[in-house]
Design an enzyme around this catalytic site. Sequence first.
Site, PDB file in Angstrom:
ATOM      1  N   ARG A 153       3.794  18.897   1.510  1.00 19.84           N
ATOM      2  CA  ARG A 153       4.415  20.109   0.967  1.00 19.84           C
ATOM      3  C   ARG A 153       3.655  20.682  -0.228  1.00 19.84           C
ATOM      4  O   ARG A 153       4.065  21.664  -0.819  1.00 19.84           O
ATOM      5  CB  ARG A 153       5.861  19.794   0.543  1.00 19.84           C
ATOM      6  CG  ARG A 153       6.849  19.881   1.680  1.00 19.84           C
ATOM      7  CD  ARG A 153       6.934  21.320   2.172  1.00 19.84           C
ATOM      8  NE  ARG A 153       7.758  21.449   3.341  1.00 19.84           N
ATOM      9  CZ  ARG A 153       9.020  21.899   3.328  1.00 19.84           C
ATOM     10  NH1 ARG A 153       9.601  22.239   2.209  1.00 19.84           N
ATOM     11  NH2 ARG A 153       9.672  22.005   4.461  1.00 19.84           N
TER      12      ARG A 153
ATOM     13  N   THR B  13      -6.731   5.774   9.919  1.00 20.37           N
ATOM     14  CA  THR B  13      -6.629   4.737   8.902  1.00 20.37           C
ATOM     15  C   THR B  13      -7.892   3.889   9.025  1.00 20.37           C
ATOM     16  O   THR B  13      -8.679   4.098   9.947  1.00 20.37           O
ATOM     17  CB  THR B  13      -5.351   3.892   9.096  1.00 20.37           C
ATOM     18  OG1 THR B  13      -5.293   2.878   8.090  1.00 20.37           O
ATOM     19  CG2 THR B  13      -5.306   3.219  10.458  1.00 20.37           C
ATOM     20  N   THR B  14      -8.108   2.948   8.096  1.00 20.09           N
ATOM     21  CA  THR B  14      -9.317   2.127   8.151  1.00 20.09           C
ATOM     22  C   THR B  14      -9.355   1.380   9.478  1.00 20.09           C
ATOM     23  O   THR B  14      -8.452   0.602   9.772  1.00 20.09           O
ATOM     24  CB  THR B  14      -9.321   1.118   6.974  1.00 20.09           C
ATOM     25  OG1 THR B  14      -8.952   1.812   5.800  1.00 20.09           O
ATOM     26  CG2 THR B  14     -10.686   0.499   6.803  1.00 20.09           C
TER      27      THR B  14
ATOM     28  N   ASN C 120       0.855  -1.184   0.000  1.00 17.53           N
ATOM     29  CA  ASN C 120       0.000   0.000   0.000  1.00 17.53           C
ATOM     30  C   ASN C 120       0.900   1.247   0.000  1.00 17.53           C
ATOM     31  O   ASN C 120       1.731   1.420   0.887  1.00 17.53           O
ATOM     32  CB  ASN C 120      -0.889  -0.034   1.254  1.00 17.53           C
ATOM     33  CG  ASN C 120      -1.822   1.157   1.317  1.00 17.53           C
ATOM     34  OD1 ASN C 120      -1.403   2.290   1.143  1.00 17.53           O
ATOM     35  ND2 ASN C 120      -3.091   0.899   1.577  1.00 17.53           N
TER      36      ASN C 120
ATOM     37  N   HIS D  47      -5.633   3.662  -1.711  1.00 18.92           N
ATOM     38  CA  HIS D  47      -7.000   3.921  -1.247  1.00 18.92           C
ATOM     39  C   HIS D  47      -7.395   5.325  -1.685  1.00 18.92           C
ATOM     40  O   HIS D  47      -6.838   6.304  -1.195  1.00 18.92           O
ATOM     41  CB  HIS D  47      -6.997   3.790   0.293  1.00 18.92           C
ATOM     42  CG  HIS D  47      -8.348   3.939   0.919  1.00 18.92           C
ATOM     43  ND1 HIS D  47      -8.562   3.691   2.258  1.00 18.92           N
ATOM     44  CD2 HIS D  47      -9.557   4.320   0.423  1.00 18.92           C
ATOM     45  CE1 HIS D  47      -9.845   3.896   2.547  1.00 18.92           C
ATOM     46  NE2 HIS D  47     -10.462   4.287   1.461  1.00 18.92           N
TER      47      HIS D  47
ATOM     48  N   GLU E 224      -8.364   0.227  -3.036  1.00 20.07           N
ATOM     49  CA  GLU E 224      -9.175   0.200  -1.808  1.00 20.07           C
ATOM     50  C   GLU E 224     -10.164   1.336  -1.896  1.00 20.07           C
ATOM     51  O   GLU E 224      -9.801   2.456  -2.271  1.00 20.07           O
ATOM     52  CB  GLU E 224      -8.262   0.478  -0.611  1.00 20.07           C
ATOM     53  CG  GLU E 224      -7.913  -0.722   0.189  1.00 20.07           C
ATOM     54  CD  GLU E 224      -7.082  -0.322   1.392  1.00 20.07           C
ATOM     55  OE1 GLU E 224      -7.442   0.625   2.100  1.00 20.07           O
ATOM     56  OE2 GLU E 224      -6.053  -0.967   1.589  1.00 20.07           O
TER      57      GLU E 224
ATOM     58  N   HIS F   7      -3.439  -5.227   7.643  1.00 18.71           N
ATOM     59  CA  HIS F   7      -3.580  -4.148   8.617  1.00 18.71           C
ATOM     60  C   HIS F   7      -2.645  -4.378   9.798  1.00 18.71           C
ATOM     61  O   HIS F   7      -2.788  -5.352  10.524  1.00 18.71           O
ATOM     62  CB  HIS F   7      -5.012  -3.967   9.128  1.00 18.71           C
ATOM     63  CG  HIS F   7      -5.314  -2.515   9.368  1.00 18.71           C
ATOM     64  ND1 HIS F   7      -4.861  -1.853  10.480  1.00 18.71           N
ATOM     65  CD2 HIS F   7      -5.951  -1.601   8.611  1.00 18.71           C
ATOM     66  CE1 HIS F   7      -5.243  -0.592  10.382  1.00 18.71           C
ATOM     67  NE2 HIS F   7      -5.888  -0.403   9.258  1.00 18.71           N
ATOM     68  N   GLY F   8      -1.692  -3.465   9.928  1.00 21.01           N
ATOM     69  CA  GLY F   8      -0.774  -3.523  11.066  1.00 21.01           C
ATOM     70  C   GLY F   8       0.290  -4.598  10.958  1.00 21.01           C
ATOM     71  O   GLY F   8       1.018  -4.834  11.926  1.00 21.01           O
TER      72      GLY F   8
ATOM     73  N   ARG G 261      -9.551   7.892  -1.061  1.00 20.72           N
ATOM     74  CA  ARG G 261     -10.530   8.283  -0.037  1.00 20.72           C
ATOM     75  C   ARG G 261     -11.418   9.388  -0.546  1.00 20.72           C
ATOM     76  O   ARG G 261     -11.011  10.191  -1.395  1.00 20.72           O
ATOM     77  CB  ARG G 261      -9.798   8.762   1.228  1.00 20.72           C
ATOM     78  CG  ARG G 261      -9.321   7.617   2.082  1.00 20.72           C
ATOM     79  CD  ARG G 261      -8.744   8.143   3.383  1.00 20.72           C
ATOM     80  NE  ARG G 261      -8.504   7.054   4.289  1.00 20.72           N
ATOM     81  CZ  ARG G 261      -9.340   6.697   5.268  1.00 20.72           C
ATOM     82  NH1 ARG G 261     -10.432   7.379   5.504  1.00 20.72           N
ATOM     83  NH2 ARG G 261      -9.053   5.673   6.038  1.00 20.72           N
TER      84      ARG G 261
ATOM     85  N   ASP H  93      -0.150   4.501  -0.059  1.00 22.25           N
ATOM     86  CA  ASP H  93      -0.835   5.744   0.350  1.00 22.25           C
ATOM     87  C   ASP H  93       0.104   6.733   1.045  1.00 22.25           C
ATOM     88  O   ASP H  93       0.000   7.943   0.854  1.00 22.25           O
ATOM     89  CB  ASP H  93      -1.981   5.431   1.324  1.00 22.25           C
ATOM     90  CG  ASP H  93      -3.141   4.713   0.649  1.00 22.25           C
ATOM     91  OD1 ASP H  93      -3.216   4.753  -0.584  1.00 22.25           O
ATOM     92  OD2 ASP H  93      -3.956   4.125   1.379  1.00 22.25           O
ATOM     93  N   HIS H  94       1.009   6.194   1.882  1.00 18.05           N
ATOM     94  CA  HIS H  94       1.838   7.097   2.688  1.00 18.05           C
ATOM     95  C   HIS H  94       2.859   7.881   1.849  1.00 18.05           C
ATOM     96  O   HIS H  94       3.352   8.913   2.283  1.00 18.05           O
ATOM     97  CB  HIS H  94       2.530   6.334   3.814  1.00 18.05           C
ATOM     98  CG  HIS H  94       1.532   5.818   4.811  1.00 18.05           C
ATOM     99  ND1 HIS H  94       0.759   6.666   5.570  1.00 18.05           N
ATOM    100  CD2 HIS H  94       1.143   4.571   5.126  1.00 18.05           C
ATOM    101  CE1 HIS H  94      -0.055   5.944   6.320  1.00 18.05           C
ATOM    102  NE2 HIS H  94       0.155   4.668   6.069  1.00 18.05           N
TER     103      HIS H  94
ATOM    104  N   GLY I  57       1.424  -1.710   4.273  1.00 17.68           N
ATOM    105  CA  GLY I  57       1.804  -0.357   3.898  1.00 17.68           C
ATOM    106  C   GLY I  57       2.769   0.275   4.877  1.00 17.68           C
ATOM    107  O   GLY I  57       3.982   0.360   4.644  1.00 17.68           O
TER     108      GLY I  57
ATOM    109  N   ARG J  41      -7.295  12.491   0.986  1.00 11.15           N
ATOM    110  CA  ARG J  41      -6.217  12.934   1.887  1.00 11.15           C
ATOM    111  C   ARG J  41      -4.844  12.411   1.476  1.00 11.15           C
ATOM    112  O   ARG J  41      -3.840  12.949   1.855  1.00 11.15           O
ATOM    113  CB  ARG J  41      -6.521  12.527   3.331  1.00 11.15           C
ATOM    114  CG  ARG J  41      -6.353  11.067   3.621  1.00 11.15           C
ATOM    115  CD  ARG J  41      -6.400  10.795   5.099  1.00 11.15           C
ATOM    116  NE  ARG J  41      -7.736  10.905   5.630  1.00 11.15           N
ATOM    117  CZ  ARG J  41      -8.160  10.212   6.684  1.00 11.15           C
ATOM    118  NH1 ARG J  41      -7.342   9.402   7.303  1.00 11.15           N
ATOM    119  NH2 ARG J  41      -9.383  10.328   7.120  1.00 11.15           N
ATOM    120  N   HIS J  42      -4.810  11.334   0.698  1.00  9.83           N
ATOM    121  CA  HIS J  42      -3.493  10.902   0.192  1.00  9.83           C
ATOM    122  C   HIS J  42      -3.538  10.698  -1.327  1.00  9.83           C
ATOM    123  O   HIS J  42      -3.218  11.620  -2.065  1.00  9.83           O
ATOM    124  CB  HIS J  42      -2.908   9.707   0.966  1.00  9.83           C
ATOM    125  CG  HIS J  42      -3.874   8.697   1.483  1.00  9.83           C
ATOM    126  ND1 HIS J  42      -4.688   7.972   0.674  1.00  9.83           N
ATOM    127  CD2 HIS J  42      -4.136   8.287   2.753  1.00  9.83           C
ATOM    128  CE1 HIS J  42      -5.419   7.144   1.414  1.00  9.83           C
ATOM    129  NE2 HIS J  42      -5.119   7.312   2.685  1.00  9.83           N
TER     130      HIS J  42
ATOM    131  N   GLU K   1     -10.593  -9.946   2.636  1.00 11.60           N
ATOM    132  CA  GLU K   1      -9.330  -9.560   3.266  1.00 11.60           C
ATOM    133  C   GLU K   1      -9.598  -9.546   4.766  1.00 11.60           C
ATOM    134  O   GLU K   1     -10.427  -8.757   5.255  1.00 11.60           O
ATOM    135  CB  GLU K   1      -8.831  -8.186   2.812  1.00 11.60           C
ATOM    136  CG  GLU K   1      -7.505  -7.840   3.515  1.00 11.60           C
ATOM    137  CD  GLU K   1      -6.906  -6.501   3.087  1.00 11.60           C
ATOM    138  OE1 GLU K   1      -7.129  -6.063   1.948  1.00 11.60           O
ATOM    139  OE2 GLU K   1      -6.206  -5.903   3.927  1.00 11.60           O
TER     140      GLU K   1
END
Length: 240
Positions: free
Chosen positions: A17, A99-100, A6, A42, A69, A190-191, A44, A8-9, A212, A48-49, A150
């Site tokens: 920036r 996050t989700t 993932n 994802h 996603e 997740h995690g 959203r 997204d980050h 991710g 946001r990302h 998932e």
Amino acid sequence: MRLCINIDHIATLRNARGGELPDPSDAATICEQAGVDGIVCHLREDRRHIRDNDLKKLRKIITTKLDLEMSIAPDIVRIALMIKPEMVTLVPEKRQELTTEGGLDVVKQKGALQKVINKFHDNGILVSVFINPAQDHIDAAKYIGADMVEIHTGEYSEARSAREKRKHLVIISQMSRLARKLELSVNAGHGLNYSNISPIVKIREIEEVSIGYAIIVRALSVGLETAVREMVALVKGKSS
Ligand code: PXP
């Protein structure tokens, strides 16, 4: 087991920036060269990302597979049908969450989910639903015609004691077996990170993991390519 990353980050950092860098598409290419089996992002509702243009660019350059996603908001479904990812993962979405947070309530939303799944299937797009590891949700995922589930590994990842972790692993393992019996493909995420992935890799029914945050954090120390290769090694049992 397949590894999807993932990204997204990467977009979160770019957006901090307001410029063009780092470019999620460049990151996707590095991840593919380092051996991932797919790229996840994802879109959203609040963008946001990942943004619409990122998605268009990613669609053009990805050579493995794109897993989008998404919530089932009509506007996002319309974009997904236009982009045509190889697969979508339907997730719940709340504006305030970092996050989700939880799995989809497949039981309560059967009708709405089924309609969206039918649209994707008409367009040749596979559908995964992100669910908590619970039997009624797996049964409901089968009922609405999802191709995959998932399994949310958040509770396992956040468990503090070894006993708690084992308890969640048993549940994940049992629910993965149940899903496979119902001929659903099984993914998990997740995690997950470099220290907690190994017991998940041992669950034979899980075919794919989506990771991710841990990989992007590791990339800050060793670079993205090495961070991905290290996780590929853990997931696929190959030396990096
Ligand atoms: N799977 C789903 C459905 C997610 O929403 C996320 C978070 O974006 C992940 C996997 C990856 O989680 P993490 O960033 O904690 O590895």
